[in-house]
Design a protein around this motif. Sequence first.
Motif, PDB file in Angstrom:
ATOM      1  N   LEU A 144      70.458  21.792  36.980  1.00 23.02           N
ATOM      2  CA  LEU A 144      70.014  22.407  37.492  1.00 23.02           C
ATOM      3  C   LEU A 144      70.791  22.907  38.975  1.00 23.02           C
ATOM      4  O   LEU A 144      70.150  23.809  39.600  1.00 23.02           O
ATOM      5  N   GLN A 145      71.794  22.574  39.183  1.00 27.40           N
ATOM      6  CA  GLN A 145      72.398  23.254  40.462  1.00 27.40           C
ATOM      7  C   GLN A 145      72.112  24.727  40.438  1.00 27.40           C
ATOM      8  O   GLN A 145      72.185  25.407  39.848  1.00 27.40           O
TER       9      GLN A 145
ATOM     10  N   PRO B  89      74.289  23.473  46.745  1.00 26.09           N
ATOM     11  CA  PRO B  89      72.583  22.096  46.367  1.00 26.09           C
ATOM     12  C   PRO B  89      72.521  21.846  48.019  1.00 26.09           C
ATOM     13  O   PRO B  89      71.016  21.589  48.514  1.00 26.09           O
TER      14      PRO B  89
ATOM     15  N   HIS C  73      65.903  23.982  48.441  1.00 28.23           N
ATOM     16  CA  HIS C  73      65.248  23.979  46.814  1.00 28.23           C
ATOM     17  C   HIS C  73      62.786  24.164  47.150  1.00 28.23           C
ATOM     18  O   HIS C  73      63.275  23.108  48.141  1.00 28.23           O
TER      19      HIS C  73
ATOM     20  N   HIS D  85      65.732  24.654  36.132  1.00 24.79           N
ATOM     21  CA  HIS D  85      67.256  24.999  37.124  1.00 24.79           C
ATOM     22  C   HIS D  85      66.226  25.111  38.744  1.00 24.79           C
ATOM     23  O   HIS D  85      64.777  25.002  38.616  1.00 24.79           O
ATOM     24  N   TYR D  86      67.232  24.571  39.921  1.00 20.48           N
ATOM     25  CA  TYR D  86      66.696  24.828  40.473  1.00 20.48           C
ATOM     26  C   TYR D  86      66.030  25.765  41.238  1.00 20.48           C
ATOM     27  O   TYR D  86      66.318  26.594  40.533  1.00 20.48           O
TER      28      TYR D  86
ATOM     29  N   GLU E 197      65.263  28.417  44.366  1.00 20.05           N
ATOM     30  CA  GLU E 197      65.580  28.606  45.427  1.00 20.05           C
ATOM     31  C   GLU E 197      64.427  28.850  46.548  1.00 20.05           C
ATOM     32  O   GLU E 197      63.283  29.425  46.362  1.00 20.05           O
TER      33      GLU E 197
END
Length: 188
Positions: free
Chosen positions: A42-43, A49, A105, A139-140, A142
Amino acid sequence: MHRGGHARPATGRRQDAGPDHRTRTPPRHSHHHIHQPLPHRLQPTARTPRRPAPHPHTPGPPLPPAHVARTHTRDVVLSPTPTPTTHLLRTDPTHPGLFDHPLDHAPGMLLLEAARQAAHTTTTHPRTTLTALHCTFHHYAELDTPCTIHTHPHPTPNTTHTHCTITATQNNQPVITATVQLQPPPHH
């Protein structure tokens, strides 16, 4: 809820509601285990992060609140695009319900709300109720990069429910995939 990988028994609670909004089946308990490699998947890859985004990406104006079952413009998290089934995620880091502390995020609650609102764009009934949501986080997302929300309605013959799949993508990568079910109120 699954966050990529495999789900395993853990804690959580599910209640099924009928059209009268009362619990119709006994609550069932389920739970999911998130195994250790998850944070690495996920980073974000573009930066660390913990480094805050310098400027959140803000697309154009929001959709009209009534189109997404909201009453206040501030609570609308989608902006329109030329394609009716595609929207852009709106991020307002000052929103008290979606950003309760500074983040680098988009919070998961914002993405879940975007999925809910996107599903509401597929129905014309203003009092439609969310009756099911299944979401996988990949995923995160942004804050400073556009995030596109794609809505894929599924035909539901012989039922009043609306079913759709919502996919959020950023930099051509999936962020979340959600399956949403909506139901209009019963006719009186």
